[in-house]
Design a protein around this motif. Structure first.
Motif, PDB file in Angstrom:
ATOM      1  N   VAL A 188       1.112  -1.130   0.047  1.00  0.00           N
ATOM      2  CA  VAL A 188      -0.164  -0.079  -0.420  1.00  0.00           C
ATOM      3  C   VAL A 188       0.600   1.087   0.560  1.00  0.00           C
ATOM      4  N   CYS A 189       0.839   2.731  -1.028  1.00  0.00           N
ATOM      5  CA  CYS A 189       1.198   3.595  -1.088  1.00  0.00           C
ATOM      6  C   CYS A 189       0.888   4.593   0.389  1.00  0.00           C
TER       7      CYS A 189
ATOM      8  N   ALA B 112       8.543   9.465  -2.312  1.00  0.00           N
ATOM      9  CA  ALA B 112       7.500   9.734  -2.156  1.00  0.00           C
ATOM     10  C   ALA B 112       7.399  11.493  -2.419  1.00  0.00           C
ATOM     11  N   LEU B 113       6.530  11.609  -2.885  1.00  0.00           N
ATOM     12  CA  LEU B 113       5.905  13.202  -3.403  1.00  0.00           C
ATOM     13  C   LEU B 113       4.816  13.769  -2.175  1.00  0.00           C
TER      14      LEU B 113
ATOM     15  N   GLN C  20      10.672  -3.131  -4.343  1.00  0.00           N
ATOM     16  CA  GLN C  20      10.611  -1.291  -4.006  1.00  0.00           C
ATOM     17  C   GLN C  20      10.650  -0.217  -3.657  1.00  0.00           C
ATOM     18  N   GLU C  21      10.549   0.062  -2.378  1.00  0.00           N
ATOM     19  CA  GLU C  21      10.223   0.477  -1.331  1.00  0.00           C
ATOM     20  C   GLU C  21      11.588   1.240  -0.878  1.00  0.00           C
TER      21      GLU C  21
ATOM     22  N   LYS D 145      -1.028   1.462  -5.118  1.00  0.00           N
ATOM     23  CA  LYS D 145      -0.217   0.025  -4.381  1.00  0.00           C
ATOM     24  C   LYS D 145       1.010   0.470  -5.056  1.00  0.00           C
ATOM     25  N   ILE D 146       2.273   0.002  -4.835  1.00  0.00           N
ATOM     26  CA  ILE D 146       4.000  -0.337  -5.331  1.00  0.00           C
ATOM     27  C   ILE D 146       4.024  -1.392  -5.181  1.00  0.00           C
ATOM     28  N   PRO D 147       4.744  -1.316  -6.182  1.00  0.00           N
ATOM     29  CA  PRO D 147       5.743  -3.234  -6.173  1.00  0.00           C
ATOM     30  C   PRO D 147       5.979  -3.471  -4.938  1.00  0.00           C
TER      31      PRO D 147
END
Length: 284
Positions: free
Chosen positions: A64-65, A84-85, A78-79, A73-75
């Motif tokens: 969850v982004c 993040a903006l 790859q966190e 969601k993000i892969p």
């Protein structure tokens, strides 16, 4: 009506074909389906369904982004690579109770520093002469020579929180302009002065005068006093270190025979000069 067949509307490219649906193939690299290139009908199909202006990727195993309010969601994995903006007005950019935390931190650091300074930094230890008592006098005006037994009462104050342990004290006394000391004495002390308290102790010393003027001056029957300079040095222990303090004081000492409580000075003064030949002292 019975026997009539209802027309079936053309449902476009998503209609069943030969008993199965046409689905967009799964992308093996991203484990998602890309609908951007999917066919939305033949050239003769309905014009009501237009292709989307953006691509949509389904991430069933994503994370969850944190900046999308849970809507994206993000892969996974790859966190640490994505940036993040966050909007400028986001509440997370406005820490709460910052002033209170800063004040409590300063207060805590000040308290710790104060405790360390109170116990680790040494504070002054003061020593002074409270009183001097003449306990005995021996006069020999023919030599001339005078011996005085003195009891010095010292007052010591400890400003430290830990206790101090005095070990020994050295007393040197001079009279007038003479460079020869009349008192030179070292005594051991076995007392304990508690933290932030005062105490006192006594030291017995002997003063020897060979000056003719002083001897004749003190031989008078009237009360006479002389001024002696007392230089005292005290060695003591504080926690794991040894230190010393010194004091320099001028005190008046009574030197007449009425200060002899046992009358020894009068008896010894009456002895003949022959019995005291060589400057020897009478036996006690």
């Amino acid at each position: 009506m019975r026997g009539e067949t209802m027309p079936v509307a053309n449902r476009g490219p998503m209609a069943e074909n030969d008993g199965h649906k046409e689905e967009t193939p799964l992308n093996p690299e991203t484990n998602s389906r890309d609908y951007s290139n999917a066919s939305h009908g033949s050239s003769s199909g309905s014009t009501s369904m237009q292709p989307p202006a953006y691509s949509y990727q389904e991430l069933p195993g994503g994370v969850v982004c944190p900046t999308c309010s849970g809507a994206g969601k993000i892969p996974r994995g790859q966190e640490d690579d994505l940036v993040a903006l966050i909007p400028y007005r986001d509440d997370r950019l406005r820490p709460r109770r910052t002033g209170l935390y800063v004040f409590l931190s300063i207060l805590f650091c000040g308290a710790v520093a104060g405790i360390l300074c109170a116990f680790l930094l040494t504070k002054p230890v003061n020593m002074s002469i409270e009183s001097i008592t003449t306990t005995g006098i021996f006069l020999n005006a023919s030599e001339p020579k005078m011996i005085m037994n003195l009891r010095i009462n010292y007052n010591i104050s400890n400003s430290n929180f830990p206790s101090i342990y005095p070990q020994n004290i050295t007393v040197i006394g001079t009279q007038g302009f003479s460079l020869q000391p009349v008192i030179s004495n070292m005594s051991s002390i076995n007392i304990t002065v508690g933290g932030r308290s005062k105490s006192h102790f006594n030291v017995n010393v002997t003063a020897v005068f060979v000056d003719e003027y002083v001897t004749k001056y003190c031989s008078s029957s009237t009360s006479r006093v002389i001024t002696i300079q007392f230089s005292s040095s005290l060695q003591y222990h504080l926690m794991t270190q040894s230190s010393s303090i010194s004091s320099l004081e001028y005190k008046q000492v009574e030197c007449t025979q009425n200060t002899d409580p046992f009358g020894l000075g009068r008896v010894r003064r009456e002895q003949s000069a022959e019995q005291l030949a060589g400057g020897g002292l009478p036996a006690d």
